[in-house]
Scaffold this active site. Structure first.
Site, short mmCIF file in Angstrom:
data_model
loop_
_atom_site.label_atom_id
_atom_site.label_comp_id
_atom_site.label_asym_id
_atom_site.label_seq_id
_atom_site.Cartn_x
_atom_site.Cartn_y
_atom_site.Cartn_z
N ASP A 30 96.97 11.42 -90.04
CA ASP A 30 95.72 10.71 -90.34
C ASP A 30 95.93 9.20 -90.26
OD1 ASP A 30 97.14 10.38 -92.69
OD2 ASP A 30 95.60 11.22 -94.01
N SER A 31 97.17 8.78 -89.96
CA SER A 31 97.44 7.39 -89.59
C SER A 31 96.55 6.96 -88.43
CB SER A 31 98.91 7.21 -89.20
OG SER A 31 99.29 8.17 -88.23
N ASP A 50 97.64 16.80 -89.74
CA ASP A 50 97.38 16.32 -91.09
C ASP A 50 96.05 16.84 -91.61
OD1 ASP A 50 98.98 14.80 -92.75
OD2 ASP A 50 98.62 12.92 -91.68
N LYS A 86 99.81 19.57 -92.70
CA LYS A 86 100.51 18.71 -93.67
C LYS A 86 99.52 18.23 -94.72
CE LYS A 86 102.04 14.31 -92.74
NZ LYS A 86 101.31 13.55 -93.78
N GLU A 133 99.23 15.94 -98.61
CA GLU A 133 99.89 15.00 -99.51
C GLU A 133 99.67 15.40 -100.96
OE1 GLU A 133 98.39 11.04 -98.72
OE2 GLU A 133 98.79 11.20 -96.57
N GLU A 157 107.99 9.65 -97.90
CA GLU A 157 107.63 8.32 -97.36
C GLU A 157 107.91 7.22 -98.38
OE1 GLU A 157 103.78 8.12 -95.52
OE2 GLU A 157 103.87 5.94 -95.31
#
Ligand code: KIV
Length: 264
Positions: free
Chosen positions: A45-46, A84, A112, A114, A181
């Site tokens: 999602d960067s 993501d 993925k 978070e 991270e």
């Protein structure tokens, strides 16, 4: 040519071979990275920051990730493809299954997400439904407003203990890969050694089982800024193919990241 799978990534950890990961968002870059031998490609999602020019990753939608995952899948033959789950797309079980299903149908082989121990039941439920999960701990950018900025996580003893505990809980729940991270090198090493699954670092020192970089950072073309932990391989190598080959080589040989690109 053998495709990379969850089983081969696990075998790489067990054999002490470093895993190389990079983000990509389209078929052309995915093909180039795949041809150079990258092990996994992340549709992160960067993309909100490096493609859309947003200040953070929060505005990214499931449809954005679906679109880019379809493109990356078209360009990828060997590498493992991870997509993501965007901000708030896994807030409830029903939402999670629906959105993870869309990403897998678009061509991802793993999703993925978070977060810490609150994700344990979600991971268990996804596994039971055939969806492998990559966790993400440390600086989780979707929580930037909780952290009050993009800051290194796990510096206090209490934070470090909690992160290790949560990593173990998520592994127990069925997580098959973990991204760490922006955490101190010593903590990342401790977590990597404690877990049986591969741990992929970004700003987490050289002692994890592999590394991931955002492609725009690795090429020094990010719209906003260059994180301290990233390295401009395009400036060093002169062309994109050589840049990614050098990144892969330095990760495999344990030369990236060095102390200059890590945190204490
Ligand atoms: O969104 C992303 O690209 C990521 C990487 C920084 C790990 O989550």
């Amino acid at each position: 040519m053998k495709k990379v799978t969850t089983a081969s990534l696990l075998a790489m950890k067990q054999n002490g071979e470093k895993i190389t990961v990079i983000t990509a968002y389209d078929a052309s870059f995915a093909k180039l990275f795949d041809e150079q031998g990258i092990d996994a490609i992340l549709i992160g999602d960067s993309l909100g920051m490096v493609l859309q020019g947003q200040d953070d990753t929060l505005p990214v939608s499931v449809d954005d990730i679906v679109y880019h995952t379809k493109s990356v899948r078209k360009g990828t033959q060997r590498a493992f493809v991870i997509a993501d789950m965007p901000f708030m797309s896994y807030a409830s079980a029903e939402q999670t299954y629906h959105n993870a299903g869309k990403l897998m149908a678009a061509g991802a082989s793993m999703v993925k997400m978070e977060g810490g121990s609150w994700l344990a039941d979600t991971i268990r439920g996804l596994n039971e439904r055939g969806v492998p999960v990559c966790g993400h701990l440390g600086l989780t950018p979707q929580s930037v407003h909780v952290f009050g900025g993009f800051k290194v996580q796990g510096r206090s003893e209490l934070q470090a203990e909690k992160m290790l505990e949560e990593a173990l809980q998520l592994e127990q729940a069925g997580m098959q890969l973990l991204v760490l991270e922006c955490v101190p090198t010593a903590l990342a090493q401790k977590i990597s050694r404690a877990l049986s699954i591969p741990v992929i670092g970004i700003g987490a020192g050289a002692d994890t089982d592999g590394q991931v970089l955002v492609m725009h950072d690795m090429l020094g073309i990010s719209a906003n800024y260059m994180p301290k932990f990233s390295k401009n391989y395009l400036a060093q190598c002169g062309d994109i193919r050589s840049a990614v080959t050098q990144y892969i080589k330095e990760v495999r040989e344990g030369h990236f990241p060095d102390v200059e690109h890590s945190f204490n």
